[in-house]
Design a protein around this motif. Structure first.
Motif, PDB file in Angstrom:
ATOM      1  N   PHE A 148      -6.345  -7.774   7.172  1.00  0.00           N
ATOM      2  CA  PHE A 148      -6.008  -7.969   5.764  1.00  0.00           C
ATOM      3  C   PHE A 148      -7.261  -8.225   4.940  1.00  0.00           C
ATOM      4  CE2 PHE A 148      -4.339  -9.960   1.979  1.00  0.00           C
ATOM      5  CZ  PHE A 148      -3.265  -9.140   1.707  1.00  0.00           C
ATOM      6  N   PHE A 151      -8.676  -5.140   3.649  1.00  0.00           N
ATOM      7  CA  PHE A 151      -8.042  -4.642   2.413  1.00  0.00           C
ATOM      8  C   PHE A 151      -8.656  -5.305   1.190  1.00  0.00           C
ATOM      9  CE2 PHE A 151      -4.863  -6.161  -0.690  1.00  0.00           C
ATOM     10  CZ  PHE A 151      -4.647  -4.985  -1.377  1.00  0.00           C
ATOM     11  N   VAL A 152      -8.868  -6.638   1.259  1.00  0.00           N
ATOM     12  CA  VAL A 152      -9.399  -7.347   0.095  1.00  0.00           C
ATOM     13  C   VAL A 152     -10.797  -6.827  -0.235  1.00  0.00           C
ATOM     14  CG1 VAL A 152     -10.042  -9.584  -0.811  1.00  0.00           C
ATOM     15  CG2 VAL A 152      -8.009  -9.367   0.586  1.00  0.00           C
ATOM     16  N   GLU A 155     -10.691  -3.451  -1.824  1.00  0.00           N
ATOM     17  CA  GLU A 155     -10.328  -3.468  -3.238  1.00  0.00           C
ATOM     18  C   GLU A 155     -11.459  -4.026  -4.094  1.00  0.00           C
ATOM     19  OE1 GLU A 155      -8.338  -1.202  -3.480  1.00  0.00           O
ATOM     20  OE2 GLU A 155      -6.944  -2.142  -4.868  1.00  0.00           O
ATOM     21  N   SER A 191      -2.788   0.507  -1.147  1.00  0.00           N
ATOM     22  CA  SER A 191      -1.428  -0.007  -0.969  1.00  0.00           C
ATOM     23  C   SER A 191      -0.813   0.539   0.309  1.00  0.00           C
ATOM     24  CB  SER A 191      -0.559   0.382  -2.161  1.00  0.00           C
ATOM     25  OG  SER A 191      -1.137  -0.073  -3.351  1.00  0.00           O
ATOM     26  N   VAL A 194      -2.046  -1.479   3.080  1.00  0.00           N
ATOM     27  CA  VAL A 194      -1.401  -2.791   3.208  1.00  0.00           C
ATOM     28  C   VAL A 194      -0.027  -2.658   3.838  1.00  0.00           C
ATOM     29  CG1 VAL A 194      -0.597  -4.784   1.960  1.00  0.00           C
ATOM     30  CG2 VAL A 194      -2.646  -3.677   1.258  1.00  0.00           C
TER      31      VAL A 194
ATOM     32  N   PHE B  41       5.008  -0.050  -7.567  1.00  0.00           N
ATOM     33  CA  PHE B  41       4.697   0.218  -6.169  1.00  0.00           C
ATOM     34  C   PHE B  41       4.062  -1.010  -5.525  1.00  0.00           C
ATOM     35  CE2 PHE B  41       1.952   2.378  -2.944  1.00  0.00           C
ATOM     36  CZ  PHE B  41       2.973   2.890  -2.189  1.00  0.00           C
ATOM     37  N   ILE B  45       5.495  -3.886  -2.544  1.00  0.00           N
ATOM     38  CA  ILE B  45       4.797  -4.259  -1.307  1.00  0.00           C
ATOM     39  C   ILE B  45       4.900  -5.766  -1.109  1.00  0.00           C
ATOM     40  CG2 ILE B  45       2.547  -4.361  -0.181  1.00  0.00           C
ATOM     41  CD1 ILE B  45       1.929  -1.734  -1.537  1.00  0.00           C
ATOM     42  N   TYR B  49       6.552  -7.706   2.123  1.00  0.00           N
ATOM     43  CA  TYR B  49       5.934  -8.751   2.940  1.00  0.00           C
ATOM     44  C   TYR B  49       6.790 -10.010   2.961  1.00  0.00           C
ATOM     45  CZ  TYR B  49       1.381  -6.921   4.344  1.00  0.00           C
ATOM     46  OH  TYR B  49       0.386  -6.231   4.967  1.00  0.00           O
ATOM     47  N   THR B  96      -2.915 -13.063  -2.600  1.00  0.00           N
ATOM     48  CA  THR B  96      -4.145 -12.278  -2.751  1.00  0.00           C
ATOM     49  C   THR B  96      -3.835 -10.899  -3.316  1.00  0.00           C
ATOM     50  OG1 THR B  96      -4.755 -13.366  -0.712  1.00  0.00           O
ATOM     51  CG2 THR B  96      -6.244 -11.686  -1.531  1.00  0.00           C
ATOM     52  N   VAL B 100      -5.180  -8.956  -6.712  1.00  0.00           N
ATOM     53  CA  VAL B 100      -5.766  -7.614  -6.711  1.00  0.00           C
ATOM     54  C   VAL B 100      -4.998  -6.714  -7.665  1.00  0.00           C
ATOM     55  CG1 VAL B 100      -6.132  -5.565  -5.306  1.00  0.00           C
ATOM     56  CG2 VAL B 100      -6.714  -7.799  -4.398  1.00  0.00           C
TER      57      VAL B 100
END
Lengths: 511, 151
Positions: A148, A151-152, A155, A191, A194, B41, B45, B49, B96, B100
C-alpha cells in the motif's frame, strides 16, 4: 572499486539510514524550495538533494554487493515488519535506485538553462519543488517493501508529474489537455492497483510484500488472488505505458517542458516496470500455472504489438519529441518482452534494456531540449543541417540514436543481443524475428532525423553557429559516453541486471 | 445460486457504482463530468475496502467503554475484548486514499481552470477541434515558408 570507496568514506549514520534517507531528504527539501527567496538557490538545493540521494543509492548498492543475495530491511518507526512499514532494498531495487537518482541528478543539473529560458525566471522554485516531490515519490516506490505504501508513493510522484507536464503550457497550451488526460488515466491506473492490493489483502491479510509472498503458495488457485494480480497488472501497466494503455504518453512527453520530458522518459515508466517485475516475480511465482499463461499469452503479445505498432507510428511523426515518445512505448515493449520470458536470463535482459533505454532516451530528450532552447526547433524539418550548426549537441544525439537502433559497440546492441539469446533459449524464434524487425523500423525513424541533421542543408541558412548551453552539454555527453562505454564493457550494468533478476526470482522461491 | 448473489449484495452494489464512475471518466466530453466520474470511482474503492474490513456481528473499530484498557496500555488482548470489532486497518488505509483523492480532484479542477482560460471551453471535443485547427495552420505555415511537408 568506486563503490567500496563510497562505503568506506561514508559516515556511520548514512550507512545505517541510507534506505530511508534516500526518500526523506528530497521530500523534506521540496517544501523548503517552495519558500526559497531566489531561483538560483532553489536550483542549487535541488542539485544538492538529488546528489545526496544518488550518494545514498551508491551506499545501498555497495552494502548489497558486499554479500551477494542479501537484502537490507529498514523498519520505519522501529515497528518490526510485517506489522510496520518496511523499506526493503535488494539487488533489484538497488539497481533501480541508482538509475533514478543518477538520472535525477543529471536532469537537475541541466534544469537551470532550459527552465530559465522557458519560464523567464518566474517562480522557478515552485517548479523545482514539484520536481523534487516527483523524484522523492519515484525513489519511494523503488525503496518500499509495503504494497500500500507503494501506492502512496506512486501517487506522490504522479501528482507532481501532472503539475510538471502542465507547466509546458507557457510555450504551448496543448500541454494542459495532455496533463489532464494523463491525470485521468494515471489516477485510474493507481486506483486499479489499489483494488488489486485490496483483493490480495482480503485473501492474505497482510500488506508486506515479503509476507504476501510467503502466504501465497498456500492460496494457489484462489480467485481473489488471481483477480488481484490482474488488477495490479492493468494498474501498473497504465503507469508503465504498456501498449494499449499508453495513450497518455505521446502528448505528455511532446508538450511537457524539455527537462520534464527527459526526466520522465528516463525514470517514470521505469519505476512502474520495476513494480511490475516485483509483483510478477518476487511476490507471485512464475511457476504458478495462471501466471505462466499470463506471461506467455498476455504480456508477450502486448509487448510485441507495442514494438511493431508504435515503431511504425514513430516513423510517421513529424514532431521530434512525439516521435521519441512513440519510440519510448516501443522500447517499453522490448523490456516487457524480456520480462514475459519469465526466466532469469529474460528478466536480466529486460532489466539491462531498462537501464540502457534510460541512458539513450535521456540523452536524446536532453539533446532535443537543448536544440529547442537554441533554435526553437520542433519538427524534423527544423532539425535540418543542425549537424553543422551545433556539432557537439548533435554528435551526442547521433550516438544515442545509434544506441537506440542497436548498432554494435553501443549499449543498445548489448541489451538487444541478450534479449535475443534469452528468447532463443525458450525457443521463441518468432519473438526474435519481431525483435529484429522492430529494430529495423528504428533504423527508419532515427535515420530520418539523422539524415536531416547531418546530410541536409539547413532550411534558412543560419548566420551564427550556436550550441546548447554548457550546463546541458556536460550531462548530455556523460550520457552519450556512457552509451558507448557500456556498449564496449557492459560488465557493470550487466552485472547489476543479472543480480537484480536473481534477487527478483530468488525471493519468490517457496521457503 | 441466488444465495451466492444475495450474500454479496453490497459488493454488487459497489461494483455497479464503480463501473458507472469508470464509464463516466472515459466517455464524458465535459471535463468536470470526467472528474466527477473519477471521484465516484475512487470513492467506491473506499467503500470496497470498508466492506472488506467488515466482521460478522461486529461494530465499528472504536473501543466501547467496557473494553477500555484497565491496566498498562496495550495489555489488552483480542481474546479479552467483550465486543467484536471490524478490522481497523482498511479504514486507516482509506484515510490515506481519501487524502490522495482530494489532492487529485483539486489538481484536476485547477487544470480545468487553466484549460478554460487557454481554450475558453471545457468540452473535450471542442478542445480537440481547436487543436487540430492549430496543427493545420502550423503545417500550412511551414509549407508556405518553403521545404516540402514530410508525410
Amino acid at each position: 572499486m568506486i563503490l567500496e570507496t563510497v562505503l568506506v568514506s561514508a559516515p556511520d549514520w548514512a550507512v545505517r539510514h541510507a534506505a530511508v534517507l534516500i526518500v526523506v531528504v528530497p521530500m523534506l527539501l521540496a517544501p523548503l524550495l517552495a519558500l526559497s527567496p531566489s531561483n538560483r538557490l532553489a536550483w542549487v538545493l535541488t542539485i544538492a538533494g538529488t546528489a545526496a540521494a544518488f550518494w545514498f543509492s551508491l551506499i545501498l548498492l555497495a552494502i548489497i554487493q558486499e554479500v551477494p543475495g542479501s537484502a537490507i530491511s529498514y523498519a520505519l518507526g522501529n515497528w518490526p515488519p510485517p506489522i510496520g512499514i518496511e523499506f526493503r532494498i535488494d539487488a533489484l531495487n538497488a539497481m533501480i535506485l541508482v538509475l533514478i537518482t543518477g538520472m535525477g541528478m543529471l536532469a537537475s543539473i541541466f534544469a537551470w538553462p532550459t527552465l530559465a529560458a522557458e519560464f523567464r525566471g518566474e517562480r522557478l522554485n515552485l517548479f523545482l519543488c514539484a520536481f523534487l516531490l516527483c523524484f522523492a515519490g519515484l525513489a519511494g516506490v523503488a525503496a518500499t517493501g509495503d504494497a500500500f505504501n507503494l501506492f502512496v508513493f506512486l501517487e506522490v510522484s504522479s501528482l507532481a508529474t501532472y503539475v510538471l507536464v502542465a507547466m509546458g503550457a507557457g510555450k504551448d497550451r496543448r500541454a494542459l489537455p495532455a496533463a489532464f488526460d494523463y491525470l485521468i488515466m494515471g489516477t485510474l491506473g493507481a486506483s486499479f492497483y489499489v483494488i488489486g492490493v485490496g483483493l490480495i489483502y482480503a485473501a492474505t491479510g497482510t500488506l508486506n510484500m515479503a509476507d504476501i509472498a510467503a502466504q501465497l503458495p498456500a492460496l494457489s488457485g484462489n480467485r481473489s488472488v488471481q483477480a488481484g494480480l490482474a488488477f495490479i497488472i492493468v494498474g501498473l501497466g497504465l503507469k508503465a505505458a504498456m501498449w494499449p494503455l499508453h495513450q497518455w504518453l505521446p502528448n505528455a512527453y511532446a508538450f511537457a517542458p524539455g527537462f520534464v520530458a527527459m526526466f520522465l522518459s528516463a525514470t517514470a515508466t521505469k519505476v512502474a516496470l520495476y513494480a511490475l517485475i516485483r509483483w510478477l516475480f518476487t511476490i507471485f511465482q512464475p511457476e504458478l500455472a495462471f501466471e505462466a499463461a499470463l506471461l506467455k499469452w498476455v504480456l508477450a503479445p502486448l509487448a510485441m504489438a507495442a514494438m511493431l505498432i508504435c515503431s511504425v507510428q514513430a516513423i510517421f511523426q513529424s514532431d521530434v519529441r512525439r516521435m521519441l515518445a512513440y519510440s519510448s512505448v516501443a522500447q517499453v515493449g522490448y523490456i516487457l518482452l524480456g520480462i514475459s520470458v519469465g526466466t532469469a536470463a529474460g528478466v536480466s535482459a529486460g532489466l539491462l534494456h531498462l537501464f540502457n533505454h534510460s541512458l539513450m532516451k535521456g540523452a536524446l530528450f536532453m539533446a532535443v531540449a537543448g536544440i529547442c532552447l537554441a533554435y526553437q526547433a520542433r519538427t524534423i524539418r527544423d532539425f535540418a543541417g543542425l549537424g553543422r550548426s551545433a556539432p557537439f549537441t548533435m554528435a551526442a544525439f547521433g550516438i544515442a540514436g545509434l544506441s537506440l537502433i542497436g548498432v554494435p559497440l553501443t549499449a543498445g546492441f548489448i541489451s538487444k543481443m541478450q534479449l535475443g539469446y534469452a528468447l532463443l533459449d525458450q525457443g521463441w524464434w518468432w519473438a526474435v524475428a519481431v525483435l529484429v524487425f522492430a529494430s529495423f523500423l528504428a533504423v527508419f525513424y532515427i535515420g530520418r532525423i539523422l539524415q536531416a541533421v547531418f546530410f541536409e542543408p539547413p532550411l534558412n541558412p543560419r548566420k551564427n553557429n550556436k550550441e546548447a548551453p554548457l550546463l546541458l552539454l556536460i550531462p548530455l555527453w556523460i550520457l552519450a559516453l556512457a552509451n558507448i562505454f557500456y556498449g564496449i564493457d557492459a560488465s557493470f550494468p550487466a552485472g547489476l541486471a543479472a543480480d537484480g533478476a536473481a534477487a527478483a526470482l530468488a525471493l519468490g522461491a517457496p521457503q | 445460486m441466488w444465495d451466492i448473489i444475495l450474500e454479496r449484495g453490497s459488493y454488487w452494489a459497489i461494483i455497479g457504482v464503480m463501473m458507472i464512475g469508470l464509464y463516466i471518466a472515459f466517455s464524458a466530453e465535459n471535463l468536470i463530468k470526467r472528474l466527477v466520474g473519477l471521484s465516484m470511482f475512487q470513492t467506491t474503492i473506499c467503500l470496497f475496502y470498508v466492506q472488506l474490513s467488515n466482521v460478522a456481528n461486529a461494530t465499528a473499530p472504536i473501543l466501547l467503554p467496557d473494553d477500555m484498557p484497565k491496566g498498562a496500555y496495550g495489555a489488552e488482548r483480542v481474546a479479552d475484548l467483550a465486543h467484536a470489532y471490524s478490522n481497523p486497518l482498511p479504514h486507516v488505509l482509506m484515510l490515506t486514499a481519501i487524502v490522495v483523492g482530494v489532492a487529485t480532484l483539486s489538481l484536476g479542477l485547477a487544470l480545468i481552470v487553466r484549460i478554460n482560460e487557454a481554450y475558453a471551453t471545457i468540452e473535450a471535443d471542442e478542445i480537440r477541434a481547436s487543436d487540430v485547427e492549430v496543427q493545420l495552420a502550423e503545417d500550412a505555415d511551414a509549407a508556405r515558408t518553403g521545404g516540402e511537408v514530410v508525410i
